[in-house]
Motif scaffolding. Structure first.
Motif, mmCIF file in Angstrom:
data_model
loop_
_atom_site.group_PDB
_atom_site.id
_atom_site.type_symbol
_atom_site.label_atom_id
_atom_site.label_comp_id
_atom_site.label_asym_id
_atom_site.label_seq_id
_atom_site.Cartn_x
_atom_site.Cartn_y
_atom_site.Cartn_z
ATOM 1 N N LYS A 34 0.723 -1.295 0.087
ATOM 2 C CA LYS A 34 0.014 0.058 0.006
ATOM 3 C C LYS A 34 0.826 1.222 0.000
ATOM 4 C CE LYS A 34 -4.092 -2.090 2.009
ATOM 5 N NZ LYS A 34 -4.432 -2.908 3.133
ATOM 6 N N GLU A 35 2.147 1.240 0.474
ATOM 7 C CA GLU A 35 2.693 2.277 0.801
ATOM 8 C C GLU A 35 3.569 2.787 -0.653
ATOM 9 O OE1 GLU A 35 4.489 -0.777 2.011
ATOM 10 O OE2 GLU A 35 2.337 -0.892 2.848
ATOM 11 N N ILE A 36 3.594 2.071 -1.496
ATOM 12 C CA ILE A 36 3.939 2.705 -2.793
ATOM 13 C C ILE A 36 3.135 2.994 -4.050
ATOM 14 C CG2 ILE A 36 5.835 1.770 -4.747
ATOM 15 C CD1 ILE A 36 6.774 -0.035 -2.134
ATOM 16 N N SER A 37 3.118 3.834 -4.773
ATOM 17 C CA SER A 37 2.664 4.479 -5.689
ATOM 18 C C SER A 37 2.232 3.235 -6.865
ATOM 19 C CB SER A 37 3.321 5.617 -6.581
ATOM 20 O OG SER A 37 2.761 5.511 -8.017
ATOM 21 N N THR A 38 0.988 2.826 -7.049
ATOM 22 C CA THR A 38 0.727 1.634 -7.980
ATOM 23 C C THR A 38 -0.461 2.095 -8.672
ATOM 24 O OG1 THR A 38 1.188 0.078 -5.983
ATOM 25 C CG2 THR A 38 -0.091 -0.657 -7.936
ATOM 26 N N THR A 39 0.065 1.759 -10.202
ATOM 27 C CA THR A 39 -0.904 2.008 -11.281
ATOM 28 C C THR A 39 -1.445 0.609 -11.749
ATOM 29 O OG1 THR A 39 0.530 3.669 -11.995
ATOM 30 C CG2 THR A 39 -1.046 3.010 -13.465
ATOM 31 N N GLU A 40 -2.906 0.615 -11.572
ATOM 32 C CA GLU A 40 -3.541 -0.563 -12.422
ATOM 33 C C GLU A 40 -3.315 -0.606 -13.676
ATOM 34 O OE1 GLU A 40 -6.998 -1.815 -10.585
ATOM 35 O OE2 GLU A 40 -7.551 -3.392 -11.913
ATOM 36 N N ILE A 41 -2.936 -1.750 -14.466
ATOM 37 C CA ILE A 41 -2.816 -1.875 -15.835
ATOM 38 C C ILE A 41 -3.574 -3.026 -16.403
ATOM 39 C CG2 ILE A 41 -0.732 -0.442 -15.951
ATOM 40 C CD1 ILE A 41 0.797 -3.186 -16.263
ATOM 41 N N THR A 42 -3.769 -3.149 -17.729
ATOM 42 C CA THR A 42 -4.284 -4.425 -18.246
ATOM 43 C C THR A 42 -3.462 -5.267 -18.678
ATOM 44 O OG1 THR A 42 -4.128 -3.438 -20.679
ATOM 45 C CG2 THR A 42 -6.207 -2.749 -19.299
ATOM 46 N N PRO A 43 -3.659 -6.398 -18.737
ATOM 47 C CA PRO A 43 -2.865 -7.580 -19.243
ATOM 48 C C PRO A 43 -1.960 -7.196 -20.480
ATOM 49 C CG PRO A 43 -4.912 -8.568 -18.156
ATOM 50 C CD PRO A 43 -5.119 -6.969 -18.409
ATOM 51 N N ASN A 44 -2.671 -6.370 -21.211
ATOM 52 C CA ASN A 44 -2.056 -6.269 -22.583
ATOM 53 C C ASN A 44 -0.941 -5.143 -22.491
ATOM 54 O OD1 ASN A 44 -2.333 -7.170 -25.017
ATOM 55 N ND2 ASN A 44 -4.376 -6.287 -25.402
ATOM 56 N N GLU A 45 -1.216 -4.048 -21.470
ATOM 57 C CA GLU A 45 -0.478 -3.106 -21.210
ATOM 58 C C GLU A 45 0.988 -3.867 -20.460
ATOM 59 O OE1 GLU A 45 -2.878 1.006 -20.602
ATOM 60 O OE2 GLU A 45 -3.044 -0.452 -18.865
ATOM 61 N N LEU A 46 0.552 -4.715 -19.665
ATOM 62 C CA LEU A 46 1.571 -5.272 -18.699
ATOM 63 C C LEU A 46 2.513 -6.335 -19.945
ATOM 64 C CD1 LEU A 46 3.078 -6.570 -16.145
ATOM 65 C CD2 LEU A 46 1.510 -8.657 -16.496
ATOM 66 N N LYS A 47 1.893 -6.656 -20.897
ATOM 67 C CA LYS A 47 2.788 -7.616 -21.950
ATOM 68 C C LYS A 47 3.792 -6.484 -22.651
ATOM 69 C CE LYS A 47 1.053 -11.332 -24.851
ATOM 70 N NZ LYS A 47 -0.135 -12.008 -25.375
ATOM 71 N N LYS A 48 3.335 -5.375 -22.946
ATOM 72 C CA LYS A 48 4.168 -4.528 -23.586
ATOM 73 C C LYS A 48 5.205 -3.726 -22.828
ATOM 74 C CE LYS A 48 0.479 -2.306 -26.345
ATOM 75 N NZ LYS A 48 -0.568 -1.545 -26.455
ATOM 76 N N ILE A 49 5.105 -3.826 -21.306
ATOM 77 C CA ILE A 49 6.455 -3.483 -20.500
ATOM 78 C C ILE A 49 7.101 -4.446 -20.130
ATOM 79 C CG2 ILE A 49 5.079 -1.119 -20.032
ATOM 80 C CD1 ILE A 49 4.450 -2.464 -17.234
ATOM 81 N N SER A 50 6.526 -5.787 -20.037
ATOM 82 C CA SER A 50 7.301 -6.889 -19.406
ATOM 83 C C SER A 50 8.387 -7.421 -20.392
ATOM 84 C CB SER A 50 6.273 -7.846 -19.009
ATOM 85 O OG SER A 50 7.064 -9.077 -18.815
ATOM 86 N N PHE A 51 9.670 -7.985 -19.688
ATOM 87 C CA PHE A 51 10.617 -8.476 -20.421
ATOM 88 C C PHE A 51 10.332 -9.939 -20.480
ATOM 89 C CE2 PHE A 51 12.636 -4.560 -19.563
ATOM 90 C CZ PHE A 51 13.288 -4.397 -20.620
ATOM 91 N N LEU A 52 9.403 -10.524 -20.054
ATOM 92 C CA LEU A 52 8.985 -11.876 -19.841
ATOM 93 C C LEU A 52 8.326 -12.368 -21.076
ATOM 94 C CD1 LEU A 52 8.455 -12.486 -16.302
ATOM 95 C CD2 LEU A 52 10.406 -12.647 -17.263
ATOM 96 N N GLN A 53 8.700 -13.511 -21.573
ATOM 97 C CA GLN A 53 7.779 -14.342 -22.688
ATOM 98 C C GLN A 53 6.349 -14.475 -22.180
ATOM 99 O OE1 GLN A 53 9.787 -17.686 -23.804
ATOM 100 N NE2 GLN A 53 9.062 -17.430 -25.970
ATOM 101 N N HIS A 54 6.174 -14.803 -20.923
ATOM 102 C CA HIS A 54 5.046 -15.077 -20.470
ATOM 103 C C HIS A 54 4.872 -14.139 -18.941
ATOM 104 C CE1 HIS A 54 4.464 -18.520 -22.814
ATOM 105 N NE2 HIS A 54 5.677 -18.879 -22.303
ATOM 106 N N PRO A 55 4.444 -12.734 -19.151
ATOM 107 C CA PRO A 55 4.309 -11.682 -18.263
ATOM 108 C C PRO A 55 3.517 -12.393 -17.087
ATOM 109 C CG PRO A 55 3.797 -10.990 -20.233
ATOM 110 C CD PRO A 55 3.980 -12.260 -20.379
ATOM 111 N N LYS A 56 3.962 -11.894 -16.008
ATOM 112 C CA LYS A 56 3.403 -12.436 -14.640
ATOM 113 C C LYS A 56 2.377 -11.503 -14.141
ATOM 114 C CE LYS A 56 6.907 -15.018 -13.141
ATOM 115 N NZ LYS A 56 7.617 -15.730 -12.069
ATOM 116 N N ASP A 57 2.154 -10.976 -12.954
ATOM 117 C CA ASP A 57 1.111 -10.052 -12.609
ATOM 118 C C ASP A 57 1.405 -8.723 -12.387
ATOM 119 O OD1 ASP A 57 2.869 -10.909 -10.707
ATOM 120 O OD2 ASP A 57 1.495 -12.377 -9.811
ATOM 121 N N SER A 58 2.656 -8.292 -11.964
ATOM 122 C CA SER A 58 3.083 -6.866 -11.960
ATOM 123 C C SER A 58 4.525 -6.711 -12.054
ATOM 124 C CB SER A 58 2.981 -6.620 -10.049
ATOM 125 O OG SER A 58 1.620 -6.962 -9.634
ATOM 126 N N VAL A 59 4.874 -5.357 -12.516
ATOM 127 C CA VAL A 59 6.032 -5.065 -12.538
ATOM 128 C C VAL A 59 6.459 -3.797 -11.373
ATOM 129 C CG1 VAL A 59 7.761 -3.717 -14.209
ATOM 130 C CG2 VAL A 59 6.263 -5.783 -15.094
#
Lengths: 219, 219
Positions: A34-59
């Motif tokens: 809770k203490e850290i600025s967190t932005t909710e994103i869509t799975p598709n947005e996660l896919k774009k920022i993730s370096f993983l082949q199968h992105p997880k839940d958060s970055v």
């Protein structure tokens, strides 16, 4: 800044000296930080920022830190030009498992902040000091034994590991560089039990695991 | 049919029981296998047929073979649902290194003819028997000890490995299935020396390497 992916590892960061500056998550409530600025994103947005082949839940975007260096550790690993991020990550994970506090990397070893290294270390980078420096200079001034793996070293099962030593692992293709090899006080080998001479030598991280396993059998 | 990539491994095939039916190579003269139909292709064509991110020099199309099964081997590995091709390939490579003749896989273990398994095994699949069968049935009729890794097993450094045994490794996420776990005659654990409880348990192929390293220290 560097990225850490996956809730499991991200949750461990606040327990370490690292600091998260921002989180992007497909499910912030599941992450529960809770203490850290967190932005909710869509799975598709996660896919774009993730370096993983199968992105997880958060970055998590984290701050780069000055490395910590301990002058006096009983056993430490010295990496001479490891290039593969998976190998470095695996070696960091092994160090954490066996309670090895510090890894010193040659300046051309792959950056441990590389997302693939962070991923392969499974959170262990949070608990191991990782330094980059001129390992030739370092080893020249190290009072401890300098042990390297080599095709024609002493059978490591028979080798009597001293109390304090540097354990050197070399580049995947070329092994330990000649200038570092000259500094070795001992050479050890993992004997091959299979009969075929075509068998490839073990991968460097596997060799590290087997050697560490043996070292700690005596502890 | 299945594919083998890279001159180094392809050259070892004629020394094994496997048969190459056709080769595609960017440089057939470098490969130097004259008895087998070889088509010269461009690097771009190789890229299209290769399963590797960084395609090598040649691809060999090989014939699938009936598995060989040895009734009586002193130490064999039993894999219960290993899913990651890299892990299976690494375990095959370890078996070859330690001279373990046979691996028995549950029917849902990843296919060892999968190009990623073949690649990770670095040619070792040519020298190890790999069978797929109902491992529950198999183990019920095995006269030998059945040893599995478990979080609360006996410290493997203190464990006295018998002359003859089956060594079981379970699925990456779920471990050994309950029906197989019931059949274990012994449970062993690799102790963690690091103090943090957050440390992830070792990857299954690394655990296999460390355990095999220890078993062979006694031989």
């Amino acid at each position: 800044m560097f990225l850490v992916e996956g809730n499991k590892t991200i949750k461990e960061i606040p327990l370490s000296r690292y600091k998260i500056s921002e989180i992007f998550s497909v499910n912030p409530s599941e992450l529960g930080i809770k203490e850290i600025s967190t932005t909710e994103i869509t799975p598709n947005e996660l896919k774009k920022i993730s370096f993983l082949q199968h992105p997880k839940d958060s970055v998590a975007v984290c701050e780069l830190l000055e490395p910590v260096f301990s002058q006096d550790v009983p056993v430490q690993l010295i990496l001479d030009g490891i290039q593969d991020p998976g190998n470095l990550g695996t070696i960091i994970r092994l160090a954490d498992w066996f309670g090895i506090e510090q890894i010193i990397c040659s300046e051309d070893t792959v950056d441990f902040y590389n997302p693939k290294v962070i991923q392969a270390s499974m959170g262990s980078f949070l608990r191991v000091n990782i330094n980059y420096q001129n390992i030739e200079n370092y080893l020249q001034n190290s009072g401890a034994a300098i042990i390297g793996t080599d095709m024609d070293g002493e059978n490591f099962y028979q080798f009597d590991f001293p109390e304090k030593f540097n354990l050197i692992f070399g580049n995947e293709g070329n092994g330990i560089r000649p200038n570092i090899e000259q500094l070795l006080t001992h050479k050890i080998t993992i004997p091959r039990f299979g009969k075929s001479k075509s068998t490839e030598s073990l991968n460097v991280s596997m060799a590290a695991g087997i050697i560490l396993g043996q070292i700690f059998s005596e502890k």
